[in-house]
Scaffold this active site. Structure first.
Site, PDB file in Angstrom:
ATOM      1  N   ASP A 688       0.826  -1.203   0.000  1.00 48.78           N
ATOM      2  CA  ASP A 688       0.000   0.000   0.000  1.00 48.78           C
ATOM      3  C   ASP A 688       0.866   1.261   0.000  1.00 48.78           C
ATOM      4  O   ASP A 688       0.597   2.220  -0.718  1.00 48.78           O
ATOM      5  CB  ASP A 688      -0.894  -0.051   1.250  1.00 48.78           C
ATOM      6  CG  ASP A 688      -1.960   1.008   1.209  1.00 48.78           C
ATOM      7  OD1 ASP A 688      -2.705   1.025   0.215  1.00 48.78           O
ATOM      8  OD2 ASP A 688      -2.021   1.826   2.146  1.00 48.78           O
ATOM      9  N   LYS A 692       1.341   4.294  -2.937  1.00 50.68           N
ATOM     10  CA  LYS A 692       1.312   5.747  -2.719  1.00 50.68           C
ATOM     11  C   LYS A 692       2.564   6.396  -3.285  1.00 50.68           C
ATOM     12  O   LYS A 692       2.519   7.495  -3.854  1.00 50.68           O
ATOM     13  CB  LYS A 692       1.177   6.052  -1.226  1.00 50.68           C
ATOM     14  CG  LYS A 692      -0.160   5.588  -0.668  1.00 50.68           C
ATOM     15  CD  LYS A 692      -0.245   5.785   0.825  1.00 50.68           C
ATOM     16  CE  LYS A 692      -1.567   5.234   1.358  1.00 50.68           C
ATOM     17  NZ  LYS A 692      -1.647   5.250   2.815  1.00 50.68           N
TER      18      LYS A 692
END
Ligand code: ADP
Ligand code: ASP
Ligand code: MG
Length: 830
Positions: A688, A692
């Site tokens: 994750d 980003k």
């Protein structure tokens, strides 16, 4: 003036003329209401001009058409119409209805004879049509007059065909004032009553034939009688509170206008504001007679006052649409610099009796374009082909084209004269609503800008322009996909903010659709606070095509889809939605960090269509991370490196990890607090965070894919396949490894942080690193995120964005802020 000649020696009596439209006299109940309204007034002479009962003129025209085509069902309609009038008479007059009923029966018998004769001749001469369609007013005036008499009022009924003499031409209807005044004076000699009920709409021509003043012509009748009676005011009573800034049936938010100048009212009426007939103004202008448009059903409302005074406060007062038009275009290289071409075009159209609604010519003189009524388009084209036959033959004129299905949108206001930017505002609002403009015209009075557009876009265009001039709120159709944690919070935030956005920013965000993974809820209006129950109960299966179509409804100028799902399949649709002009806002990282080809397709779609793609909440939730980066780049700065703690979960874990509690126990605690995903490996794996970082890198102009990021996963290899339960139970097996890393860091005066890095060479990595205890990353609180931009300008000391970077409230607020930025980009006053 007639009244003066009749009353030379007497002081002038205060006279007011009232006109009641069909909407005010639909049935007996309404006649009663109108009578009460009239009796409550105190003018000395009261002239009331009435229209036919609502729908009666249309019914009469239909009757004549049926009869002329030999269709016998006219008889049935005739019975219905007679019954409607008889019914009204009985209801109004009760036991005194006898004479009126007899009179009505005679009129209807005459009508039946005419209709039967039409069936025989098989055609419908203009004069007969006029006689038939004007009958409604004759009946209506009698009904109101007789009713006033039963109330004990001394009242005369004036059949306008006995006094009004007019000339009908293609340009409209001209009153023969001298003859009309003379006949009225004679009539008044025989009818001295101070209360008069007169028929609207009907008149006679110079050859004594019955004629009409054109559809909606009773307004004009009102103005004519006001002039003939030398009235001090004309009140036009209808079913709305006055002239509104747009047709309320198309723009429900239209606002009432307190005042209008004659010029403004003329333009609005000419371009289709049905509330007042365009010719009504001319007798009023000449005499400076105020016209007041007001609501029969709301008589205490002051209505709209139309006078010679100009109020130039707002640039645009009102907007209108004229439907059923066509664009006629004459195009030829041989026209350049040739004098008199325009004159020949308009002469040819005049000879063909085509009325030109709007004219526009480019300054290259390469084409002349005008807008005509659709019904006259073919005739107009024929006339031009004929007039320019020679030029066409020798190739000086290339074509004479007709485009049908056109409407003209006109923006009207005295205040636009000499004021720059009005046209720009109009075109901007139309452009943003993706309305294509076929032709443009602005009169030199600068009181009106008109644009010809495709009729399919007409409603949307009117609403967009109306909002563009702040006459009504900027409206956005909003659709939310994925009402999970963030999505549901966003919906709540939207609801809570709606009144304030509407009041302060004139922005109307209408939630018109919600899609979950299983169901779909579409609503024509705004979905209210009971959305959850309605979504659960909705029988509609998920269909993203229908969802998008629903948002794109013809009348909504703007649409936004907010994707709060985490689904790659939804991200696959972005490009297509953007291409269709729907803005996309999302906290879903799939598009920003997913395959590069999809990412490029999305970007390209947005660039071509002008629709916005915003995803601020994909990094740092509500923190302004991406917008800060964009501002840096847009102002010409260059990014050297980006570094940050981008996971609230990992931030919390390592802020707390001081050796007093084993790492596995902290993970269990975080999970208990709801700081982790249901499966904490989704956080610990680092994917994750890597996503980003990819988003930030791409924003900074680097072509990075997820595979390019070097990721250090904190999930032990042996536990990757285990069930969540097993994983949690066995995580303690690696506590010693984490404790060891912590000791090592401490020994060097450092702390452990899970950091994402994009360095100057474009290398991207995410993983557990040691940072000095004095470092900004070492001093965060709770689940705070931090991003540090080193740029050409911020080189000695990086620019830092820091704050809570997780949780539904702040994430939804980040998404909401993006929606508002989209709205601001479309002209909302934020
Ligand atoms: P009447 O029978 O009273 O003459 P009309 O139907 O002819 O009534 O005209 C009134 C209607 O005009 C209103 O009900 C409204 O729907 C429509 N209308 C169109 N444009 C406007 C506008 N700009 N302002 C007010 N009403 C308008
Ligand atoms: N009754 C006529 C019409 O419907 C005239 C009017 O009402 O103004 O056109
Ligand atoms: Mg009308």
């Amino acid at each position: 003036m007639p009244s003066r000649s009749a009353e030379v020696e007497q002081p002038k009596l205060r006279t007011v003329v009232h006109k009641f439209g069909g909407t005010s006299v639909a049935d007996a109940e309404r006649y009663r209401h109108v009578a009460q309204l009239l009796l409550a007034r105190d003018e000395e002479v009261q002239v009331t001009v009435v229209s036919a009962m609502k729908g009666v003129t249309d019914a009469l025209i239909e009757l004549a058409g049926l009869a002329a085509r030999g269709q016998e069902e006219w008889r049935e309609r005739w019975h219905e119409l007679r019954a409607r009038h008889r019914g009204a008479a009985v209801s109004l007059l009760g036991e005194h209805a006898g004479a009126t009923l007899e009179w009505l029966d005679e009129r209807f018998d005459q009508l039946a004879q005419i209709l039967a004769a039409l069936g025989v001749i098989g055609e419908l001469p203009r004069e007969v049509l006029d006689r038939v369609q004007g009958l409604g007013e004759v009946l209506s005036a009698r009904l109101l007059g007789d009713y006033l008499r039963t109330l004990g009022q001394d009242c005369a009924v004036l059949d306008a065909r006995d006094v009004l003499v007019v000339d009908r031409s293609d340009l409209g209807v001209d009153v023969d004032w001298a003859i009309s005044a003379h006949r009225l004076a004679e009539w008044r000699g025989m009818h001295p009553q101070r209360r008069v009920v007169a028929t609207g709409f009907v008149a006679r021509d110079r050859n004594d034939r019955i004629t009409t003043l054109g559809r909606n012509g009773s307004d004009y009748s009102g103005a004519i009688f006001a002039a003939l009676y030398d009235a001090s005011e004309l009140h036009i009573w209808t079913d709305v509170d006055g002239v509104l800034s747009a047709d309320p049936r198309v723009v429900p938010e239209a606002v009432q206008l307190e005042t209008l100048s004659y010029d403004e009212a003329c333009e609005l009426a000419y371009f289709g504001a049905k509330v007042v007939h365009p010719q009504t103004m001319s007798p009023a202008i000449e005499r400076g007679l105020p016209i007041i448009i007001r609501n029969t059903f709301h008589p205490e409302h002051p209505g709209t006052r139309i006078t010679a005074d100009r109020d130039v406060s707002g640039p645009v007062k009102g907007l209108t649409l004229s439907p059923d038009l066509a664009v006629l275009n004459l195009e030829g290289t041989g026209l350049i610099g040739v004098p008199g071409t325009a004159e020949r075009v308009f002469a040819a159209l005049r000879d063909a009796r085509v009325s030109v609604v709007m004219i526009s010519q480019g300054s290259s003189e390469h084409s002349i374009c005008c807008v005509v009524r659709r019904a006259e388009a073919v005739r107009a084209q024929g006339a031009l082909l004929n007039a320019f036959a020679h030029e066409l033959a020798i190739g000086q004129v290339q074509r004479v084209q007709v485009t049908e299905g056109v409407s003209v949108l006109a923006a009207v206001g005295d205040g636009m004269a000499g004021q720059p930017g009005v046209a720009a505002r109009l075109f901007e609002s139309l452009g943003r609503a993706r309305v294509n403009i076929l032709a443009i015209a602005q009169g030199s009075s600068e009181r009106n800008i008109s644009v010809a557009i495709d009729s399919a876009d007409a409603t949307k265009a009117l609403r967009a322009a109306h909002a563009g001039f702040w006459l009504s709120p900027q409206t956005f159709a909003v659709g939310v996909i994925g009402p999970g944690n963030v999505g549901a919070t966003l919906i709540e935030q939207l609801h809570a903010a709606q009144p304030q956005l509407l009041g302060k920013a004139n922005l109307d965000l209408r939630l018109r659709a919600i899609v979950s993974s299983r169901k779909m809820l579409l609503d024509e209006r705004s979905i209210g606070g009971d959305w959850r129950g309605r979504l659960d109960a909705s029988p509609q299966a998920v269909d993203l095509d229908r969802f998008a179509q629903h948002l794109l409804a013809a009348h909504m100028p703007h649409a936004v889809i907010v994707d709060c799902s985490a689904s790659p399949a939804v991200a696959d649709r972005y490009a297509e939605w953007l291409a269709a002009g729907i803005h996309v806002v999302t906290p879903n990282k799939q598009a920003g960090a997913g395959p590069l080809p999809r990412y490029h397709a999305i970007r390209e779609s947005a660039a071509t269509s002008g629709a916005r793609f915003r995803y601020e909440a994909t990094v740092g939730a509500g923190l302004p991370v991406i917008s800060t980066l964009r501002d840096l780049l847009d102002t010409g700065d260059a990014v050297v490196s980006v570094e940050g703690i981008l996971s609230g979960t990992l931030a919390w874990l390592f802020n707390r990890f001081d050796g007093s509690v084993p790492f596995s126990q902290l993970v269990a605690e975080a999970r208990g607090l709801g700081y982790t995903e249901p499966d904490p490996r989704d956080d610990l794996s680092g994917t994750d965070v890597a996503r980003k970082l990819v988003i930030l890198a791409r924003e900074a102009g680097r072509e990075l894919a997820l595979e390019d990021v070097q990721v250090e996963s904190l999930v032990p290899g042996a536990l990757r396949q285990a069930s969540v339960g097993d994983f949690m139970a066995r995580l303690g097996e690696v506590d010693a490894v984490f404790a060891g890393r912590l000791d090592k860091a401490r020994a060097a005066g450092n702390v452990l942080r899970y950091v994402a890095r994009l360095d100057a060479e474009g290398k991207a990595s995410v993983g557990l690193v040691e940072v000095p205890a004095s470092h900004a990353f070492a001093n965060l609180r709770l689940t705070d995120n931090i991003v540090q931009f080193s740029t050409r300008r911020y080189c000695d000391n990086p620019l830092i964005v820091q704050g809570p970077g997780a949780g539904p409230e702040v994430t939804a607020a980040g998404v909401f802020a993006d929606v508002l930025r989209v709205a601001a980009g479309q002209g909302a006053k934020l």
